[in-house]
Motif scaffolding. Structure first.
Motif, mmCIF file in Angstrom:
data_model
loop_
_atom_site.group_PDB
_atom_site.id
_atom_site.type_symbol
_atom_site.label_atom_id
_atom_site.label_comp_id
_atom_site.label_asym_id
_atom_site.label_seq_id
_atom_site.Cartn_x
_atom_site.Cartn_y
_atom_site.Cartn_z
ATOM 1 N N ARG A 35 0.864 -1.088 0.116
ATOM 2 C CA ARG A 35 -0.020 -0.038 -0.112
ATOM 3 C C ARG A 35 0.865 1.527 0.003
ATOM 4 O O ARG A 35 0.553 2.341 -0.463
ATOM 5 C CB ARG A 35 -1.010 -0.085 1.036
ATOM 6 C CG ARG A 35 -2.116 -0.873 1.156
ATOM 7 C CD ARG A 35 -2.882 -1.090 2.194
ATOM 8 N NE ARG A 35 -4.042 -2.074 2.405
ATOM 9 C CZ ARG A 35 -4.719 -2.266 3.310
ATOM 10 N NH1 ARG A 35 -4.640 -2.139 4.470
ATOM 11 N NH2 ARG A 35 -5.674 -3.147 2.965
ATOM 12 N N LYS A 36 2.193 1.325 0.637
ATOM 13 C CA LYS A 36 2.833 2.285 0.592
ATOM 14 C C LYS A 36 3.334 2.778 -0.883
ATOM 15 O O LYS A 36 3.416 3.839 -1.102
ATOM 16 C CB LYS A 36 4.175 2.221 1.428
ATOM 17 C CG LYS A 36 3.749 2.510 3.083
ATOM 18 C CD LYS A 36 4.830 2.181 3.717
ATOM 19 C CE LYS A 36 4.931 2.604 5.396
ATOM 20 N NZ LYS A 36 5.932 2.476 6.122
ATOM 21 N N ARG A 37 3.851 1.496 -1.458
ATOM 22 C CA ARG A 37 4.308 1.832 -2.720
ATOM 23 C C ARG A 37 3.287 2.031 -3.516
ATOM 24 O O ARG A 37 3.531 2.953 -4.687
ATOM 25 C CB ARG A 37 4.926 0.378 -3.199
ATOM 26 C CG ARG A 37 6.071 -0.090 -2.691
ATOM 27 C CD ARG A 37 6.674 -1.119 -3.467
ATOM 28 N NE ARG A 37 5.963 -2.335 -3.479
ATOM 29 C CZ ARG A 37 5.807 -3.394 -2.512
ATOM 30 N NH1 ARG A 37 6.716 -3.416 -1.503
ATOM 31 N NH2 ARG A 37 4.996 -4.523 -2.751
ATOM 32 N N LEU A 38 1.920 1.965 -3.570
ATOM 33 C CA LEU A 38 0.812 2.241 -4.133
ATOM 34 C C LEU A 38 0.281 3.566 -3.961
ATOM 35 O O LEU A 38 -0.656 4.393 -4.451
ATOM 36 C CB LEU A 38 -0.372 1.363 -4.305
ATOM 37 C CG LEU A 38 0.066 -0.081 -5.047
ATOM 38 C CD1 LEU A 38 -1.091 -0.911 -4.841
ATOM 39 C CD2 LEU A 38 0.262 0.215 -6.415
ATOM 40 N N ASN A 39 0.904 4.136 -2.483
ATOM 41 C CA ASN A 39 0.465 5.533 -2.262
ATOM 42 C C ASN A 39 -1.020 5.532 -1.845
ATOM 43 O O ASN A 39 -1.786 6.572 -1.810
ATOM 44 C CB ASN A 39 0.856 6.686 -3.127
ATOM 45 C CG ASN A 39 0.900 7.983 -2.571
ATOM 46 O OD1 ASN A 39 1.066 8.168 -1.098
ATOM 47 N ND2 ASN A 39 0.567 8.995 -3.214
ATOM 48 N N ILE A 40 -1.349 4.337 -1.078
ATOM 49 C CA ILE A 40 -2.884 4.446 -0.662
ATOM 50 C C ILE A 40 -2.853 3.932 0.779
ATOM 51 O O ILE A 40 -4.276 3.565 1.344
ATOM 52 C CB ILE A 40 -3.659 3.538 -1.481
ATOM 53 C CG1 ILE A 40 -3.203 1.905 -1.523
ATOM 54 C CG2 ILE A 40 -3.747 3.752 -3.105
ATOM 55 C CD1 ILE A 40 -3.854 0.849 -2.154
ATOM 56 N N ALA A 41 -1.869 4.148 1.506
ATOM 57 C CA ALA A 41 -1.730 3.433 2.841
ATOM 58 C C ALA A 41 -2.337 4.544 3.812
ATOM 59 O O ALA A 41 -2.120 5.724 3.466
ATOM 60 C CB ALA A 41 -0.319 3.236 3.129
ATOM 61 N N THR A 42 -3.269 4.173 4.787
ATOM 62 C CA THR A 42 -3.919 4.955 5.706
ATOM 63 C C THR A 42 -2.704 5.817 6.576
ATOM 64 O O THR A 42 -1.768 5.020 7.265
ATOM 65 C CB THR A 42 -4.823 4.245 6.629
ATOM 66 O OG1 THR A 42 -5.653 3.671 5.742
ATOM 67 C CG2 THR A 42 -5.637 5.263 7.588
ATOM 68 N N ARG A 43 -2.403 6.948 6.487
ATOM 69 C CA ARG A 43 -1.541 7.604 7.403
ATOM 70 C C ARG A 43 -1.642 7.615 9.030
ATOM 71 O O ARG A 43 -2.904 7.361 9.153
ATOM 72 C CB ARG A 43 -1.502 9.174 6.962
ATOM 73 C CG ARG A 43 -1.019 9.204 5.564
ATOM 74 C CD ARG A 43 -0.890 10.817 5.244
ATOM 75 N NE ARG A 43 -0.450 10.935 3.761
ATOM 76 C CZ ARG A 43 -0.265 12.239 3.246
ATOM 77 N NH1 ARG A 43 -0.406 13.346 3.961
ATOM 78 N NH2 ARG A 43 -0.005 12.208 2.093
ATOM 79 N N ASN A 44 -0.802 7.736 9.548
ATOM 80 C CA ASN A 44 -0.985 7.696 11.116
ATOM 81 C C ASN A 44 -1.752 8.882 11.501
ATOM 82 O O ASN A 44 -1.763 9.803 11.393
ATOM 83 C CB ASN A 44 0.558 7.589 11.688
ATOM 84 C CG ASN A 44 0.508 7.668 13.350
ATOM 85 O OD1 ASN A 44 -0.468 6.840 13.519
ATOM 86 N ND2 ASN A 44 1.663 8.058 14.056
#
Length: 614
Positions: A35-44
Motif C-alpha cells: 500500500r505504501k508503494r501504491l500510495n494508498i496507505a492510511t496515514r498515522n
C-alpha cells in the motif's frame, strides 16, 4: 503474472520455519508495504476510508494492484487457518463464535479473489492472458470451496473444488506441473473425497470422475478456455462413466484372497491394482525378452511393480483410516473387506520384493557357486573367445556375503507376512510360509558353508551343509505334496516351483557327500602329518615295525655317533643277586636270658666313676 507460483512459494517459505501465525504476520507487513508503494496507505492518526474495489484500469496501470489483492485474500485465509490450527486439538468440533469467525475470514478471502477474477477477465484492458485468468479462477474457486467446506455446504463445495481441480490439471499440460500436483494431492483431492462422501456419492467413483460430474459445464467461457488447453479433459465415454475408473477401463472390481472374493469399493485401490497388473504384464514381457541379461537389469524391472504394489497398499491403509476416523467399528463389513484387501495387497507386494531378491541372487536362487551377478555385459562372441578368469578367494567370499544379505532380507519379508491380519489363523498358509522359509534357510546355510570351504574349514562346511540338507528335505516334503500353480515362465515371486526345490535337494545331497569326503581326506592327511612330525627324529632301525607309506628316510638309518644309553635288564638278574647279597633282616624279639647277658656285659665294662677310668 504467475499467480499460483506466487501464492504457493509464499506459503511454503512461511510454513517451512513457522506456522500460520508467522504467515499472517508476514502478510500484514507485505500488505502495508504494498500500500505504501501504491500510495494508498492510511496515514498515522488519519481516519480510515474504505478503498474502492480493484478495477481493470488500475491493473493495467500498475501490476502491484494484483499483489495487493492477493495479499488481502491470503491474509484473511491465513487468519482463518491460524484459528483452525489453534483449535485443532479440541475434542469437540469448532463451534460458536470461533467457527463464525473462521467462516467470515474465508469469505472475505474468497470475495477478494473473486474481485481479482472479475478485473482480470477484461483482458483487452489488463493485457492478461487466458492462463492468468484461469489461474485466478482456480485460486478463487479453491478459497470459495474452503469457505463452503466450513459452512458444510457440500454440493457447492464439491462444485468449487472440482472447478479448481479441472483448471489445474488443464494448466499442468502447458506449465510445470509440480506446484499443481502439490495443491491437488494436499488440498483439493482430500476435500473432494470428503465432500463427495458427505454428499452420498459412491466411493467406487474415482476423484477424476467426481470432479468431471461436479464441474459446472454450463459456464461456456470456462469450458472453451479449458478445451483450448486440453480438448480431451472434459470428454468422458459412457463405459468409463459407468465404471468410474477414468484412464483405467480394465481396473478390477474384485480381489481374491485364499478362496475369498472381496468387492473393491474404493476407486483409488482399484486404480492402484490396475497399475499393478499393467506393471506385472510389462515385467513378464521384459524378462521374456533376450535384452535382459544381467541380474541387476532383471531386478530393476521389478521396481515398477513394487511401486504400484506399494501404492495399492497405501491406498488400502488410507481407506481403512478414513473409516476409523468416521467412527466405523471393526465389525463393519466395509472394514472387514478392506482388511482382507489389505492382507492380499501386502502379500503380493512382499511376494514381488522376494522375487526381486531371488533374481539378484542369481541362477537357481544362488544355489550354484558361480551364479552371482557379474558387473559387465559380455557378448557370446567375447565369452567364447576369452579364457575363463580365476577369481580370487576374497572376491568369492564377498559375493557370498552379498547373497547371505539377500537371504536374510527374504526371511525377514516372510516373517512380516505372518504378521498380516488373518494370516496367523490360516494354518495351510503358515505351513507354506514355513516351508518357503526353510528353503531359503537351506540356501543361506549352503552359502555360508561354501565360505568356510574357501577358507579350508572343511568340518564347519560339513556341519552347515548337513543342516542345509535337513532344512531342504523338510521343505521338499511339503512342496511335493502341494502342487504349485505358477508356470515356469512367470516372473519369480514367493512361490517355489517343483523344479527349483528338486534341484536344490539333489545339489545338497551331492554337496554333503563331497564335504564328507573332504573331511575324511583332511583327517587322513592330518594323521599322516602328525606321524611324520613325531617320527622325524627317530632312526629307521628303531621303527622297523612300521611300514613307511611315504618311503624310507635313508638319511636317518641309525644314530651316529652312538650315544651312551641305558640297557634294559631282565628281572632274572636281580633274583640271582639275592643269593650273594646279605640284605638286612628283621631282628627277633628279645628273651629273658638275652636281657641278663646284656646286663652282665654292661656291668663288666664299667670302670671308675661314671664309666671313666681304668
Amino acid at each position: 503474472m504467475d499467480i499460483t507460483n506466487f501464492i504457493v512459494t509464499a506459503r511454503n517459505q512461511a510454513l517451512l520455519y513457522g506456522d500460520y501465525s508467522t504467515y499472517h504476520r508476514q502478510l500484514v507487513k507485505k500488505l502495508h508495504n504494498c500500500r505504501k508503494r501504491l500510495n494508498i496507505a492510511t496515514r498515522n492518526r488519519s481516519k480510515f476510508s474504505k478503498k474502492d474495489p480493484i478495477s481493470a484500469e488500475k491493473l493495467s496501470e500498475n501490476h502491484e494492484f494484483l499483489h495487493l489483492q492477493l495479499f488481502t485474500a491470503e491474509r484473511a485465509w491465513a487468519h482463518a487457518m491460524r484459528f483452525k490450527a489453534v483449535h485443532s486439538s479440541d475434542t469437540k468440533r469448532i463451534t460458536g463464535r470461533t467457527r463464525s469467525h473462521i467462516i467470515s475470514r474465508l469469505d472475505k478471502a474468497a470475495r477478494a479473489a473473486e474481485q481479482l477474477v472479475v478485473a482480470l477477465s477484461d483482458t483487452s484492458t489488463t493485457g492478461a492472458s487466458d492462463t492468468d485468468v484461469l489461474e485466478a479462477r482456480a485460486y478463487a474457486s479453491m478459497i470459495r470451496g474452503a469457505t463452503q467446506f466450513e459452512k458444510q455446504s457440500w454440493e457447492p463445495c464439491l462444485r468449487s473444488y472440482a472447478t479448481a481441480r479441472i483448471i489445474y490439471i488443464a494448466l499442468s499440460t502447458s506449465m510445470s506441473g509440480d506446484i499443481f500436483k502439490d495443491l491437488l494431492s494436499d488440498t483439493i483431492d482430500p476435500s473432494i473425497r470428503f465432500a463427495a462422501y458427505q454428499s452420498k456419492v459412491p466411493r467406487t467413483l474415482a476423484i477424476a470422475t467426481i470432479a468431471r460430474k461436479a464441474f459446472p459445464s454450463s459456464d461456456s467461457d470456462l469450458v472453451a478456455q479449458i478445451n483450448k488447453l486440453d480438448s480431451e479433459l472434459l470428454n468422458q465415454s459412457e463405459s468409463d462413466a459407468q465404471k468410474g475408473q477414468v484412464g483405467a477401463p480394465n481396473a478390477p472390481q474384485t480381489i481374491t484372497w485364499r478362496s475369498r472374493e472381496v468387492k473393491i469399493e474404493d476407486a483409488a485401490i482399484a486404480l492402484a491394482l490396475a497399475s499393478t497388473d499393467t506393471a506385472t504384464a510389462r515385467l513378464a514381457e521384459k524378462l521374456a525378452s533376450s535384452d535382459v541379461i544381467l541380474p541387476k537389469e532383471m531386478a530393476a524391472a521389478y521396481d515398477e511393480v513394487l511401486i504400484a504394489s506399494q501404492d495399492a497398499a497405501d491406498a488400502t491403509k488410507h481407506a481403512i483410516d478414513e473409516l476409523k476416523e468416521e467412527g466405523v467399528s471393526q465389525n463393519d463389513p466395509r472394514i472387514q473387506s478392506l482388511q482382507i484387501t489389505r492382507t492380499a495387497v501386502n502379500y503380493h507386494m512382499i511376494s514381488w520384493r522376494i522375487g526381486r531378491n531371488r533374481v539378484l541372487s542369481g541362477e537357481h536362487d544362488g544355489a550354484l557357486l558361480d551364479s552371482a551377478p557379474t558387473t559387465t555385459r559380455k557378448s557370446k562372441k567375447d565369452a567364447s573367445s576369452r579364457k575363463p578368469k580365476i577369481e580370487p578367494t576374497g572376491r568369492k567370499i564377498s559375493r557370498l556375503k552379498d547373497k547371505v544379505v539377500l537371504y536374510d532380507s527374504t526371511l525377514q519379508s516372510i516373517d512380516s507376512i505372518k504378521e498380516l491380519p488373518g494370516v496367523a489363523a490360516d494354518e495351510e498358509l503358515l505351513e507354506q510360509l514355513n516351508a518357503t522359509a526353510k528353503y531359503f534357510q537351506a540356501l543361506k546355510c549352503l552359502t555360508i558353508a561354501r565360505s568356510h570351504s574357501l577358507t579350508s574349514q572343511s568340518l564347519n562346511a560339513l556341519v552347515l551343509t548337513k543342516h542345509a540338507f535337513d532344512e531342504c528335505e523338510q521343505a521338499t516334503a511339503f512342496f511335493s505334496s502341494h502342487d504349485n500353480s505358477s508356470s515356469d515362465t512367470s516372473p519369480h515371486n514367493i512361490e517355489i516351483r517343483q523344479a527349483e526345490i528338486q534341484f536344490l535337494h539333489e545339489l545338497l545331497k551331492g554337496e554333503v557327500q563331497r564335504c564328507r569326503a573332504i573331511v575324511e581326506i583332511d583327517n587322513i592327511q592330518q594323521k599322516a602329518a602328525n606321524a611324520t612330525s613325531s617320527n622325524a627324529k627317530v632312526p629307521l632301525i628303531q621303527r622297523l615295525f612300521e611300514y613307511p607309506s611315504g618311503g624310507a628316510d635313508l638319511e636317518n638309518l641309525v644314530v651316529y655317533p652312538p650315544k651312551v644309553e641305558a640297557i634294559p635288564v631282565k628281572p632274572l638278574f636281580f633274583d640271582v643277586a639275592w643269593n650273594y647279597i646279605d640284605y638286612p633282616r628283621k631282628a627277633p624279639a628279645p628273651t629273658l636270658e638275652s636281657e641278663q647277658r646284656s646286663e652282665q656285659t654292661a656291668q663288666s665294662q664299667k670302670r671308675g666313676w661314671f664309666g671313666f677310668g681304668r
